[in-house]
Design an enzyme around this catalytic site. Structure first.
Site, PDB file in Angstrom:
ATOM      1  N   CYS A   3       0.866  -1.183   0.000  1.00 56.72           N
ATOM      2  CA  CYS A   3       0.000   0.000   0.000  1.00 56.72           C
ATOM      3  C   CYS A   3       0.905   1.237   0.000  1.00 56.72           C
ATOM      4  CB  CYS A   3      -0.978  -0.014   1.176  1.00 56.72           C
ATOM      5  SG  CYS A   3      -0.242   0.101   2.820  1.00 56.72           S
ATOM      6  N   ARG A   9      -3.479  -0.531   5.426  1.00 58.35           N
ATOM      7  CA  ARG A   9      -4.041  -1.625   4.631  1.00 58.35           C
ATOM      8  C   ARG A   9      -3.114  -2.830   4.512  1.00 58.35           C
ATOM      9  NH1 ARG A   9      -5.223   2.116  -0.444  1.00 58.35           N
ATOM     10  NH2 ARG A   9      -3.309   3.006   0.444  1.00 58.35           N
ATOM     11  N   ASP A 119      -8.348   3.799   1.204  1.00 52.77           N
ATOM     12  CA  ASP A 119      -7.353   4.192   2.200  1.00 52.77           C
ATOM     13  C   ASP A 119      -8.079   4.688   3.451  1.00 52.77           C
ATOM     14  OD1 ASP A 119      -5.317   5.270   3.645  1.00 52.77           O
ATOM     15  OD2 ASP A 119      -4.457   6.395   1.976  1.00 52.77           O
TER      16      ASP A 119
HETATM   17  P1  4NP Z   1      -1.896   2.910   4.004  1.00 55.75           P
HETATM   18  O1  4NP Z   1      -2.537   4.281   4.539  1.00 55.75           O
HETATM   19  O2  4NP Z   1      -1.319   3.187   2.635  1.00 55.75           O
HETATM   20  O3  4NP Z   1      -3.069   1.982   3.958  1.00 55.75           O
HETATM   21  O4  4NP Z   1      -0.849   2.521   5.032  1.00 55.75           O
HETATM   22  C1  4NP Z   1      -1.816   5.475   4.607  1.00 55.75           C
HETATM   23  C2  4NP Z   1      -0.990   5.709   5.668  1.00 55.75           C
HETATM   24  C3  4NP Z   1      -0.309   6.905   5.759  1.00 55.75           C
HETATM   25  C4  4NP Z   1      -0.460   7.866   4.780  1.00 55.75           C
HETATM   26  C5  4NP Z   1      -1.283   7.621   3.701  1.00 55.75           C
HETATM   27  C6  4NP Z   1      -1.967   6.432   3.620  1.00 55.75           C
HETATM   28  N1  4NP Z   1       0.223   9.093   4.887  1.00 55.75           N
HETATM   29  O5  4NP Z   1      -0.024   9.991   4.034  1.00 55.75           O
HETATM   30  O6  4NP Z   1       1.054   9.276   5.794  1.00 55.75           O
END
Ligand code: 4NP
Length: 147
Positions: A3, A9, A119
């Protein structure tokens, strides 16, 4: 499991698939990574940990790492959480890119529909439950494709 941040995720996906594979006595090694460098070394989001724990899965010892192109060689299957991540993995894998081993994870359940796992980073706990349910169904299909 890939991800963006490797804290919401893909840690859930790693935990769920490893749990199911272990239960099925499959000798699989499951790992996860993020395409960004935002959360290298960080544990999963507290709500991802909470929701996993509610289902009897402990993801607390995972730590964030960044996807690297050599992952394309190390792993037999690369599952990505959404279409933007697919493009980023393709771009960063360069000469090692292998379309045959890379798939949007929800295509396991709904082939060819290219559905994103949303997300949950900016949302509430409900978003993490929704993500958990999607990943649980997709991982069930990965472990048991012909029930
Ligand atoms: P992930 O979610 O891709 O599902 O881990 C996110 C976690 C952090 C960020 C964006 C999406 N961020 O911008 O820090």
């Amino acid at each position: 499991m890939v991800c963006l941040g490797n804290i919401c995720r893909s840690p859930l996906a790693e935990g769920i698939l490893q749990h199911k594979a272990d239960e099925a006595a499959l000798n699989w090694t499951v790992d996860s990574a993020g395409t960004s460098n935002y959360h290298i070394g960080s544990p999963p989001h507290h709500l991802a940990q909470k929701v996993a724990k509610m289902h009897g899965i402990d993801i607390s010892r995972q730590r964030g790492r960044q996807f690297k192109k050599e992952d394309m060689l190390v792993f037999d299957r690369i599952y990505v959480m959404d279409n933007a991540i697919y493009e980023e993995v393709k771009r960063t894998s360069r000469e090692l890119w292998d379309a045959k081993k890379t798939e949007l994870i929800m295509n396991e359940l709904y082939p060819g529909e290219d559905i994103d796992v949303p997300d949950p980073w900016f949302g509430t706990e409900e978003g993490f439950h929704e993500v958990y349910e999607m990943l649980d169904m997709a991982c069930e299909k990965i472990v048991n494709p012909n029930p």
